[in-house]
Design a protein around this motif. Structure first.
Motif, PDB file in Angstrom:
ATOM      1  N   GLN A 127      12.358 -14.733  -8.652  1.00 22.07           N
ATOM      2  CA  GLN A 127      11.945 -14.672  -9.841  1.00 22.07           C
ATOM      3  C   GLN A 127      11.258 -15.790 -10.621  1.00 22.07           C
ATOM      4  OE1 GLN A 127      15.489 -12.260 -11.896  1.00 22.07           O
ATOM      5  NE2 GLN A 127      13.819 -11.770 -13.208  1.00 22.07           N
ATOM      6  N   ALA A 128      11.735 -16.910 -10.136  1.00 23.93           N
ATOM      7  CA  ALA A 128      11.261 -18.211 -10.690  1.00 23.93           C
ATOM      8  C   ALA A 128       9.724 -18.347 -10.768  1.00 23.93           C
ATOM      9  CB  ALA A 128      11.975 -19.238  -9.933  1.00 23.93           C
ATOM     10  N   ARG A 129       9.069 -18.129  -9.699  1.00 21.21           N
ATOM     11  CA  ARG A 129       7.688 -18.111  -9.575  1.00 21.21           C
ATOM     12  C   ARG A 129       6.916 -17.189 -10.595  1.00 21.21           C
ATOM     13  NH1 ARG A 129       3.652 -16.814  -4.453  1.00 21.21           N
ATOM     14  NH2 ARG A 129       1.991 -15.996  -5.513  1.00 21.21           N
ATOM     15  N   HIS A 130       7.227 -16.018 -10.661  1.00 23.01           N
ATOM     16  CA  HIS A 130       6.566 -15.045 -11.754  1.00 23.01           C
ATOM     17  C   HIS A 130       6.718 -15.264 -13.058  1.00 23.01           C
ATOM     18  CE1 HIS A 130       9.587 -11.851 -10.908  1.00 23.01           C
ATOM     19  NE2 HIS A 130       9.544 -11.772 -12.134  1.00 23.01           N
ATOM     20  N   VAL A 131       8.154 -15.798 -13.400  1.00 20.82           N
ATOM     21  CA  VAL A 131       8.922 -15.941 -15.012  1.00 20.82           C
ATOM     22  C   VAL A 131       8.109 -17.177 -15.407  1.00 20.82           C
ATOM     23  CG1 VAL A 131      10.893 -14.664 -14.532  1.00 20.82           C
ATOM     24  CG2 VAL A 131      10.957 -17.081 -14.090  1.00 20.82           C
ATOM     25  N   ILE A 132       7.924 -18.309 -14.440  1.00 24.77           N
ATOM     26  CA  ILE A 132       7.258 -19.527 -15.006  1.00 24.77           C
ATOM     27  C   ILE A 132       5.673 -19.042 -15.262  1.00 24.77           C
ATOM     28  CG2 ILE A 132       6.296 -21.861 -14.272  1.00 24.77           C
ATOM     29  CD1 ILE A 132       9.339 -21.596 -15.323  1.00 24.77           C
ATOM     30  N   ASP A 133       5.175 -18.659 -14.262  1.00 28.84           N
ATOM     31  CA  ASP A 133       3.561 -18.263 -14.476  1.00 28.84           C
ATOM     32  C   ASP A 133       3.234 -17.276 -15.586  1.00 28.84           C
ATOM     33  OD1 ASP A 133       3.230 -19.671 -12.256  1.00 28.84           O
ATOM     34  OD2 ASP A 133       2.783 -17.781 -10.810  1.00 28.84           O
ATOM     35  N   ARG A 134       4.345 -16.604 -15.879  1.00 28.70           N
ATOM     36  CA  ARG A 134       3.799 -15.689 -17.153  1.00 28.70           C
ATOM     37  C   ARG A 134       4.390 -16.214 -18.321  1.00 28.70           C
ATOM     38  NH1 ARG A 134       5.263 -10.043 -18.061  1.00 28.70           N
ATOM     39  NH2 ARG A 134       3.124  -9.871 -18.552  1.00 28.70           N
ATOM     40  N   ALA A 135       5.262 -16.950 -18.522  1.00 26.91           N
ATOM     41  CA  ALA A 135       5.390 -17.832 -19.486  1.00 26.91           C
ATOM     42  C   ALA A 135       4.149 -18.667 -19.966  1.00 26.91           C
ATOM     43  CB  ALA A 135       6.753 -18.696 -19.238  1.00 26.91           C
ATOM     44  N   MET A 136       3.704 -19.511 -18.854  1.00 29.25           N
ATOM     45  CA  MET A 136       2.672 -20.405 -19.172  1.00 29.25           C
ATOM     46  C   MET A 136       1.469 -19.592 -19.567  1.00 29.25           C
ATOM     47  SD  MET A 136       3.769 -23.532 -18.784  1.00 29.25           S
ATOM     48  CE  MET A 136       1.936 -24.398 -18.433  1.00 29.25           C
ATOM     49  N   ARG A 137       0.911 -18.677 -18.648  1.00 20.26           N
ATOM     50  CA  ARG A 137      -0.164 -17.982 -19.070  1.00 20.26           C
ATOM     51  C   ARG A 137      -0.069 -17.204 -20.264  1.00 20.26           C
ATOM     52  NH1 ARG A 137      -4.057 -16.874 -15.868  1.00 20.26           N
ATOM     53  NH2 ARG A 137      -2.774 -17.570 -14.047  1.00 20.26           N
ATOM     54  N   ILE A 138       1.099 -16.581 -20.862  1.00 20.23           N
ATOM     55  CA  ILE A 138       1.084 -15.847 -22.173  1.00 20.23           C
ATOM     56  C   ILE A 138       1.153 -16.850 -23.064  1.00 20.23           C
ATOM     57  CG2 ILE A 138       2.687 -14.449 -23.586  1.00 20.23           C
ATOM     58  CD1 ILE A 138       3.488 -12.864 -20.767  1.00 20.23           C
TER      59      ILE A 138
ATOM     60  N   TYR B  60       3.702 -11.076  -6.940  1.00 21.60           N
ATOM     61  CA  TYR B  60       3.036 -12.102  -6.870  1.00 21.60           C
ATOM     62  C   TYR B  60       2.069 -12.467  -7.826  1.00 21.60           C
ATOM     63  CZ  TYR B  60       4.425 -11.264  -1.883  1.00 21.60           C
ATOM     64  OH  TYR B  60       5.211 -11.067  -0.841  1.00 21.60           O
ATOM     65  N   THR B  61       2.277 -13.705  -8.390  1.00 21.37           N
ATOM     66  CA  THR B  61       1.470 -14.273  -9.784  1.00 21.37           C
ATOM     67  C   THR B  61       0.734 -15.801  -9.122  1.00 21.37           C
ATOM     68  OG1 THR B  61       3.364 -15.516 -10.265  1.00 21.37           O
ATOM     69  CG2 THR B  61       2.980 -13.594 -11.420  1.00 21.37           C
ATOM     70  N   GLY B  62      -0.361 -15.860  -9.973  1.00 21.45           N
ATOM     71  CA  GLY B  62      -1.107 -17.246  -9.714  1.00 21.45           C
ATOM     72  C   GLY B  62      -1.168 -17.811 -10.778  1.00 21.45           C
ATOM     73  N   ILE B  63      -2.087 -19.268 -10.547  1.00 22.78           N
ATOM     74  CA  ILE B  63      -2.462 -19.990 -11.548  1.00 22.78           C
ATOM     75  C   ILE B  63      -3.813 -20.050 -11.807  1.00 22.78           C
ATOM     76  CG2 ILE B  63      -2.175 -22.304 -12.006  1.00 22.78           C
ATOM     77  CD1 ILE B  63       0.198 -22.697 -10.210  1.00 22.78           C
ATOM     78  N   GLY B  64      -4.665 -19.140 -11.410  1.00 26.30           N
ATOM     79  CA  GLY B  64      -6.037 -19.168 -11.395  1.00 26.30           C
ATOM     80  C   GLY B  64      -6.746 -19.334 -12.540  1.00 26.30           C
ATOM     81  N   VAL B  65      -7.878 -19.838 -12.957  1.00 22.51           N
ATOM     82  CA  VAL B  65      -8.482 -19.894 -14.150  1.00 22.51           C
ATOM     83  C   VAL B  65      -8.985 -18.715 -14.709  1.00 22.51           C
ATOM     84  CG1 VAL B  65     -10.674 -20.953 -15.088  1.00 22.51           C
ATOM     85  CG2 VAL B  65      -9.718 -22.194 -13.232  1.00 22.51           C
TER      86      VAL B  65
END
Length: 590
Positions: free
Chosen positions: A137-148, A181-186
């Motif tokens: 879960q670490a990848r998508h919880v960090i990505d979602r927290a940052m993006r949101i 699968y989450t990403g950091i894209g612009v």
């Protein structure tokens, strides 16, 4: 072996995070250990209290436009974050909190320091709060927290049980049902309303004969566009407190702050305008805006939920303030009749004389407005000013002129005490080459500020420009609350709650290796600022001020005047008489 903690720091670095404010504890031992071995350009900033960490994360977001990051251990550390996180929430700042938790096997067992953290953070981080139960879960919880946090300009929270922190990292989950699968894209946004809406807005503004503008924090990056629009519309510009740095205070048509901490020209302009353009503001006090039906109104905000919230607007434009104003500008007609603008400029000029006269009124020992007036004339170029809640915010709003290129902020929506010094530390860490000034009352200093002086003492030698000045108004009184008790409740000052213990802030600063300056003579205020601004190390500048000098709002209803008189009659003759004399002097100076 790369652990979940190692992966989390690596992912945060990929998102552009460079600084995490926090305090260690066994609930985040895995994450702290990862900081000790990471090769990422990621700094852990140890603070004196987790509340300060959240304040600093909020200030980092305010001054840099980046996501602010704070971290705390489970249980008590997590609880300590809340006030600073609510400061970020109410001022719509993107902040992510990383929080530890007890081991998964202990949850539900009434374990030591076990707190239901998802429930605890569900209000302040309601856009996203999640606990990671597995390494995958670490990848998508960090990505979602940052993006949101970025997209919603909100607080988000990720909770890591301490045993999860030490699990082997899963950088890419297996390609199977249930994987995320989450990403950091612009992300690209449509930041400008359509042309028809813009033309309708222009039609309303072009028809107005007495146009007023009100700008807030959402206009901080649109200063040039606000000025251009004001010139075309012949408008005056009032500023909500978080928008103080949007346009310079020394422009002749800028009426200054609005509301209880506002100016007389802002009050007059709002009561006399026939058209109102609001840009990036959610200023809360309707009684300081035009009376309903008096003015046609257009509002620009990136969040459609904020439209028509404070004043019924005829047309709301959802979009970025700068880009929307740029698109709107070619449709605005330059007003040839300038009597309204000229009238505003005359009122502003008279008000500036009033501010100076009030600041120079005699007091015992110092008039609290005097240090702000003297600083205003000496503010270094590109400086950053932070302010705490209390009567200091009144004088910051009215007596201090921010010029082009300067930044300033305080706690707006929450109006919490204790943020001024943590804000200043965060500003200095983000911009070590810029001078920073914190304007703080003695109540806020005793609450949290003196603790973060230790942080300043610990870190200042790393700064390119060592100038960080903490100016303390030492009047021994929780001053703004005293005046609120008198004016709103008709109650006299209650000594047990209002008088503060005596404390020598300048001496304490010197004890920490900083420079300490104490001022009690009005003639020494200006030279003390000169000395502080030229110092080769941070300075604690203690101004001993008169607690009876009133922070007069631009308009006082008769009901509040009557309550004030009742309160002073109940006080002992010396205190009541001193307050009444000071009030009369301030009124006469105006």
């Amino acid at each position: 072996m790369k652990t979940v903690s190692d992966f989390v720091l690596e992912r945060l670095s990929q998102w552009g995070v460079r600084r995490v404010f926090g305090y260690p504890g066994d609930g985040i031992n895995g994450l702290i250990g990862a900081f000790g071995r990471t090769q990422e350009p990621l700094e852990f900033v140890q603070v004196r209290h987790e509340e300060s960490a959240a304040f600093m994360a909020c200030a980092h977001a305010k001054f840099t436009g980046q996501v602010g990051m704070c971290m705390a251990t489970s249980g008590p550390g997590a609880i300590h974050l809340l006030n600073g996180l609510y400061d970020a929430k109410l001022d719509h700042q993107p902040v992510v909190a990383l929080v530890g938790q007890q081991a998964r096997s202990a949850l539900g067992g009434d374990y030591q320091q076990e707190v239901d953290l998802v429930s605890l953070f569900k209000d302040v981080a309601h856009d996203y709060v999640q606990m990671a139960a597995t390494a995958g879960q670490a990848r998508h919880v960090i990505d979602r927290a940052m993006r949101i946090a970025m997209e919603r300009r909100a607080v988000t929270c990720v909770i890591f049980p301490n045993d999860v922190q030490d699990l082997p990292a899963v950088e890419s989950p297996p390609r199977e049902h249930g994987a995320v699968y989450t990403g950091i894209g612009v992300t690209s946004h449509a930041a400008v309303p359509n042309e028809a809406a813009l033309r309708n807005a222009a039609e309303i503004l072009n028809r107005g004969e007495r146009v007023a503008m009100l700008v807030g924090a959402g206009a901080l990056d649109a200063g040039a566009e606000v000025r251009q629009a004001a010139e075309l519309l012949g408008a005056g510009v009032a500023k909500a407190l978080l928008g103080k740095a949007a346009v310079p205070d020394d422009l002749p048509y800028v009426t200054g702050s609005i509301g209880l901490l506002g100016t007389q020209p802002s009050w007059d302009m709002m009561n006399e305008c026939d058209t109102l353009l609001m840009v990036g503001t959610s200023f809360p006090y309707a009684e300081f805006l035009p009376e309903e039906g008096q003015a046609r109104a257009v509002q620009i905000d990136r969040d459609g939920r904020k439209l028509s919230l404070r004043y019924p607007v005829e047309l709301g434009l959802v979009g970025d303030s700068r880009l929307t104003l740029q698109a709107l500008m070619p449709m605005l007609e330059r007003k040839t009749a300038r009597r309204w603008r000229e009238r505003i400029e005359k009122q502003v000029a008279r008000w500036r004389d009033t501010v100076r006269e009030r600041a120079m009124v005699d007091a015992r020992p110092l008039n609290p407005q005097r240090p702000f007036l003297e600083l205003s004339q000496r503010l270094p170029e590109q400086c950053i000013v932070t302010c705490d809640s209390g009567s200091a915010a009144n004088w910051y709003a009215r007596d201090l002129d921010l010029r082009e290129g300067m930044m300033g902020s305080l706690s707006g929506g929450l109006a919490t005490m204790g943020c001024g010094v943590p804000y200043a530390v965060a500003a200095k860490l983000a911009y070590p080459e810029r001078p920073v000034v914190a304007l703080v009352g003695d109540g806020a200093m005793q609450m949290l500020g003196i603790n973060e002086l230790i942080t300043i003492s610990h870190r200042w030698k790393d700064w390119a420009d060592p100038r960080l000045i903490v100016m303390v108004l030492n009047n021994g009184d929780l001053n703004l609350v005293t005046w609120e008790q008198r004016v709103m409740g008709g109650d006299p000052r209650f000594a047990d709650s209002q008088w503060l213990p005596a404390f020598s802030y300048a001496d304490y600063g010197r004890l920490l290796g900083l420079e300490g300056i104490r001022v009690e003579n009005p003639q020494d205020v200006g030279p003390a600022w000169d000395r502080a601004l030229a110092a080769a190390r941070p300075v604690v500048l203690e101004m001993v001020t008169d607690p009876e000098m009133p922070p007069l709002p631009p308009h006082i209803p008769a009901k509040q005047v009557a309550a004030y008189v009742r309160a002073l009659r109940k006080e002992d003759a010396a205190a009541g008489g001193a307050a009444l004399r000071a009030t009369i002097k301030q009124w006469w100076a105006g």
